[in-house]
Design an enzyme around this catalytic site. Structure first.
Site, PDB file in Angstrom:
ATOM      1  N   ASP A  45     -24.641  30.190  11.227  1.00  0.00           N
ATOM      2  CA  ASP A  45     -24.270  28.893  10.666  1.00  0.00           C
ATOM      3  C   ASP A  45     -24.842  27.769  11.518  1.00  0.00           C
ATOM      4  O   ASP A  45     -25.234  26.724  10.995  1.00  0.00           O
ATOM      5  CB  ASP A  45     -22.743  28.774  10.574  1.00  0.00           C
ATOM      6  CG  ASP A  45     -22.189  29.666   9.481  1.00  0.00           C
ATOM      7  OD1 ASP A  45     -22.856  29.815   8.443  1.00  0.00           O
ATOM      8  OD2 ASP A  45     -21.097  30.222   9.670  1.00  0.00           O
ATOM      9  N   GLY A  46     -24.886  28.006  12.829  1.00  0.00           N
ATOM     10  CA  GLY A  46     -25.464  27.006  13.742  1.00  0.00           C
ATOM     11  C   GLY A  46     -26.918  26.712  13.381  1.00  0.00           C
ATOM     12  O   GLY A  46     -27.363  25.559  13.456  1.00  0.00           O
ATOM     13  N   ASN A 122     -20.350  19.795   8.765  1.00  0.00           N
ATOM     14  CA  ASN A 122     -19.060  20.369   9.177  1.00  0.00           C
ATOM     15  C   ASN A 122     -18.029  19.293   9.510  1.00  0.00           C
ATOM     16  O   ASN A 122     -17.035  19.171   8.832  1.00  0.00           O
ATOM     17  CB  ASN A 122     -19.222  21.256  10.418  1.00  0.00           C
ATOM     18  CG  ASN A 122     -19.516  22.702  10.073  1.00  0.00           C
ATOM     19  OD1 ASN A 122     -19.448  23.098   8.909  1.00  0.00           O
ATOM     20  ND2 ASN A 122     -19.843  23.488  11.084  1.00  0.00           N
ATOM     21  N   GLU A 123     -18.299  18.548  10.574  1.00  0.00           N
ATOM     22  CA  GLU A 123     -17.295  17.588  11.022  1.00  0.00           C
ATOM     23  C   GLU A 123     -17.828  16.619  12.068  1.00  0.00           C
ATOM     24  O   GLU A 123     -18.903  16.807  12.629  1.00  0.00           O
ATOM     25  CB  GLU A 123     -16.067  18.304  11.626  1.00  0.00           C
ATOM     26  CG  GLU A 123     -16.214  18.838  13.046  1.00  0.00           C
ATOM     27  CD  GLU A 123     -17.016  20.111  13.145  1.00  0.00           C
ATOM     28  OE1 GLU A 123     -18.152  20.029  13.665  1.00  0.00           O
ATOM     29  OE2 GLU A 123     -16.562  21.165  12.711  1.00  0.00           O
ATOM     30  N   ARG A 148      -2.391   9.139  20.164  1.00  0.00           N
ATOM     31  CA  ARG A 148      -2.661   9.381  21.577  1.00  0.00           C
ATOM     32  C   ARG A 148      -2.682  10.884  21.764  1.00  0.00           C
ATOM     33  O   ARG A 148      -1.749  11.590  21.361  1.00  0.00           O
ATOM     34  CB  ARG A 148      -1.564   8.750  22.433  1.00  0.00           C
ATOM     35  CG  ARG A 148      -1.787   8.906  23.934  1.00  0.00           C
ATOM     36  CD  ARG A 148      -0.673   8.221  24.697  1.00  0.00           C
ATOM     37  NE  ARG A 148      -0.802   6.774  24.617  1.00  0.00           N
ATOM     38  CZ  ARG A 148      -1.253   5.995  25.607  1.00  0.00           C
ATOM     39  NH1 ARG A 148      -1.622   6.517  26.750  1.00  0.00           N
ATOM     40  NH2 ARG A 148      -1.321   4.702  25.464  1.00  0.00           N
ATOM     41  N   ALA A 185      -3.858  18.111  19.777  1.00  0.00           N
ATOM     42  CA  ALA A 185      -2.780  17.928  20.755  1.00  0.00           C
ATOM     43  C   ALA A 185      -2.325  16.476  20.878  1.00  0.00           C
ATOM     44  O   ALA A 185      -2.509  15.825  21.919  1.00  0.00           O
ATOM     45  CB  ALA A 185      -3.227  18.464  22.123  1.00  0.00           C
TER      46      ALA A 185
HETATM   47  P1  NAP Z   1     -20.964  27.721  18.000  1.00  0.00           P
HETATM   48  O1  NAP Z   1     -20.174  27.495  19.228  1.00  0.00           O
HETATM   49  O2  NAP Z   1     -21.873  28.897  17.902  1.00  0.00           O
HETATM   50  O3  NAP Z   1     -20.009  27.691  16.706  1.00  0.00           O
HETATM   51  C1  NAP Z   1     -18.746  28.175  16.716  1.00  0.00           C
HETATM   52  C2  NAP Z   1     -18.556  29.161  15.574  1.00  0.00           C
HETATM   53  O4  NAP Z   1     -18.349  28.434  14.356  1.00  0.00           O
HETATM   54  C3  NAP Z   1     -19.718  30.100  15.323  1.00  0.00           C
HETATM   55  O5  NAP Z   1     -19.211  31.397  15.122  1.00  0.00           O
HETATM   56  C4  NAP Z   1     -20.340  29.545  14.054  1.00  0.00           C
HETATM   57  O6  NAP Z   1     -21.021  30.522  13.313  1.00  0.00           O
HETATM   58  C5  NAP Z   1     -19.102  29.084  13.333  1.00  0.00           C
HETATM   59  N1  NAP Z   1     -19.256  28.130  12.242  1.00  0.00           N
HETATM   60  C6  NAP Z   1     -20.082  27.044  12.149  1.00  0.00           C
HETATM   61  N2  NAP Z   1     -19.870  26.406  10.997  1.00  0.00           N
HETATM   62  C7  NAP Z   1     -18.899  27.084  10.341  1.00  0.00           C
HETATM   63  C8  NAP Z   1     -18.239  26.898   9.088  1.00  0.00           C
HETATM   64  N3  NAP Z   1     -18.524  25.869   8.296  1.00  0.00           N
HETATM   65  N4  NAP Z   1     -17.269  27.787   8.737  1.00  0.00           N
HETATM   66  C9  NAP Z   1     -16.946  28.819   9.526  1.00  0.00           C
HETATM   67  N5  NAP Z   1     -17.523  29.037  10.722  1.00  0.00           N
HETATM   68  C10 NAP Z   1     -18.491  28.173  11.128  1.00  0.00           C
HETATM   69  O7  NAP Z   1     -21.781  26.368  17.726  1.00  0.00           O
HETATM   70  P2  NAP Z   1     -22.723  26.097  16.471  1.00  0.00           P
HETATM   71  O8  NAP Z   1     -23.153  27.368  15.848  1.00  0.00           O
HETATM   72  O9  NAP Z   1     -23.725  25.096  16.896  1.00  0.00           O
HETATM   73  O10 NAP Z   1     -21.722  25.395  15.434  1.00  0.00           O
HETATM   74  C11 NAP Z   1     -21.222  24.128  15.636  1.00  0.00           C
HETATM   75  C12 NAP Z   1     -19.827  24.140  15.097  1.00  0.00           C
HETATM   76  O11 NAP Z   1     -18.968  24.824  15.996  1.00  0.00           O
HETATM   77  C13 NAP Z   1     -19.201  22.787  14.974  1.00  0.00           C
HETATM   78  O12 NAP Z   1     -19.612  22.127  13.805  1.00  0.00           O
HETATM   79  C14 NAP Z   1     -17.721  23.127  14.987  1.00  0.00           C
HETATM   80  O13 NAP Z   1     -17.221  23.297  13.680  1.00  0.00           O
HETATM   81  C15 NAP Z   1     -17.650  24.471  15.660  1.00  0.00           C
HETATM   82  N6  NAP Z   1     -16.755  24.391  16.810  1.00  0.00           N
HETATM   83  C16 NAP Z   1     -15.619  25.116  16.761  1.00  0.00           C
HETATM   84  C17 NAP Z   1     -14.690  25.030  17.785  1.00  0.00           C
HETATM   85  C18 NAP Z   1     -13.432  25.820  17.667  1.00  0.00           C
HETATM   86  O14 NAP Z   1     -13.285  26.567  16.691  1.00  0.00           O
HETATM   87  N7  NAP Z   1     -12.521  25.701  18.607  1.00  0.00           N
HETATM   88  C19 NAP Z   1     -14.924  24.210  18.885  1.00  0.00           C
HETATM   89  C20 NAP Z   1     -16.112  23.480  18.910  1.00  0.00           C
HETATM   90  C21 NAP Z   1     -17.025  23.581  17.852  1.00  0.00           C
HETATM   91  P3  NAP Z   1     -22.423  31.158  13.808  1.00  0.00           P
HETATM   92  O15 NAP Z   1     -22.058  32.099  14.915  1.00  0.00           O
HETATM   93  O16 NAP Z   1     -22.923  31.863  12.595  1.00  0.00           O
HETATM   94  O17 NAP Z   1     -23.319  30.047  14.278  1.00  0.00           O
HETATM   95 MN    MN Z   2     -23.626  29.318  16.559  1.00  0.00          MN
END
Ligand code: NAP
Ligand code: MN
Length: 264
Positions: A45-46, A122-123, A148, A185
């Site tokens: 997804d990334g 995403n967000e 806050r 939080a």
């Molecule tokens: P990453 O750290 O590899 O992403 C975190 C996980 O989110 C990965 O497993 C990624 O899938 C998955 N993901 C991304 N978009 C998704 C969606 N729409 N629905 C379900 N899972 C999804 O970083 P990244 O791949 O660059 O992705 C960035 C995204 O990470 C941000 O947009 C944010 O949503 C997410 N994120 C999540 C957290 C958390 O859950 N605590 C914290 C920070 C960021 P892949 O392994 O296939 O890439």
């Molecule tokens: Mn990823």
């Protein structure tokens, strides 16, 4: 039809990308990095998020499709052993597209007339560079609450299964043109009070975050992290633009949710 293939860059993704390119060339399709009709993302997804941001200036002229290598893919929903089938679909059949809503973020700074505009698939998340954030949250021009806490996350429906889900937000179907505001939080006591529940806002209901005192923030737009200084406001709403995904077979959203998070 013109295509481009984008790989995550690891060995497996590169091999599959090359295989897809070879097939598409056999079908006499033209590769175009500048003006593709379809972007084939190979990775996770990334990888698809990166492809989205590379081409976000021409969203109404193109569609995305994702092949996932390694991870479960939410956007990247084709498997490596299905690429022959996918390529034949791309070459031979006019594909259907599904459109998903996007989030528009406008960041305004003190002492600057110009604002910055971003689109998120995403967000957008807002955190402090130090300690907690304190912000007035306005909805449709009215003060709703003073927040806050650690931060805020404003997500799209298709992004609701990502960061938003980890924050206890609801999973929203992408047919709902909306954005979701989730807390990280929040501090809740006699002095500080927030609603506590995630809020889902429909189209045209703008959410404005106004920092109180401190004005430096760590803002993320999908996978991108931006240091934002002297922030006057962060405005979020459903964007006019949409993102298109090429659909060659039915793969309903709830089935994807089930296979990604429940059983699969
Ligand atoms: P990453 O750290 O590899 O992403 C975190 C996980 O989110 C990965 O497993 C990624 O899938 C998955 N993901 C991304 N978009 C998704 C969606 N729409 N629905 C379900 N899972 C999804 O970083 P990244 O791949 O660059 O992705 C960035 C995204 O990470 C941000 O947009 C944010 O949503 C997410 N994120 C999540 C957290 C958390 O859950 N605590 C914290 C920070 C960021 P892949 O392994 O296939 O890439
Ligand atoms: Mn990823």
């Amino acid at each position: 039809m013109k295509y481009v293939v984008r790989s995550r860059g690891d060995h497996e993704s590169n091999v599959i990308s090359q295989k897809i390119k070879n097939y598409l060339q056999e079908f006499q399709l033209i590769e175009s990095k500048e003006a593709p009709d379809i972007v084939i993302s190979v990775g996770g997804d990334g990888t698809l998020l990166e492809a989205f941001h590379q081409y976000n200036h021409r969203l109404d002229e193109m569609s995305f499709v994702g092949v996932h290598t390694g991870h479960l893919g939410f956007y990247a929903d084709w498997q490596p052993d299905e690429v022959e089938k996918l390529v034949i679909h791309i070459a031979k059949t006019p594909f259907k597209v599904v459109e998903y809503p996007l989030l528009e973020v406008i960041i305004r700074h003190y002492g600057e007339k110009k604002s910055e505009r971003y689109l998120a698939l995403n967000e957008c998340s807002v955190k402090s560079t130090e300690g907690s954030i304190v912000m007035d949250i306005e909805i449709r021009g009215e003060l709703f609450e003073t927040f806050r806490g650690d931060g805020l996350c404003i997500s799209t429906p298709s992004g609701s299964t990502a960061y938003n889900k980890a924050l206890g937000g609801a999973i929203l179907h992408p047919s709902l043109a909306s954005i979701q505001l989730a807390e990280m939080a929040s501090i809740n006591n006699r002095v500080y009070r927030t609603v506590g529940s995630p809020l889902v806002l429909p189209q045209h209901h703008t959410c404005l975050l106004r920092p109180i005192k401190e004005a430096d923030f760590q803002v993320t737009i999908d996978h991108l992290t931006l240091l934002q200084q002297d922030v006057k406001s962060i405005q979020c709403r459903v964007a006019e633009e949409k993102v298109r995904f090429a659909r060659f077979r039915p793969f309903p959203f709830w089935k994807r949710v089930k296979e990604s998070f429940v059983t699969g």
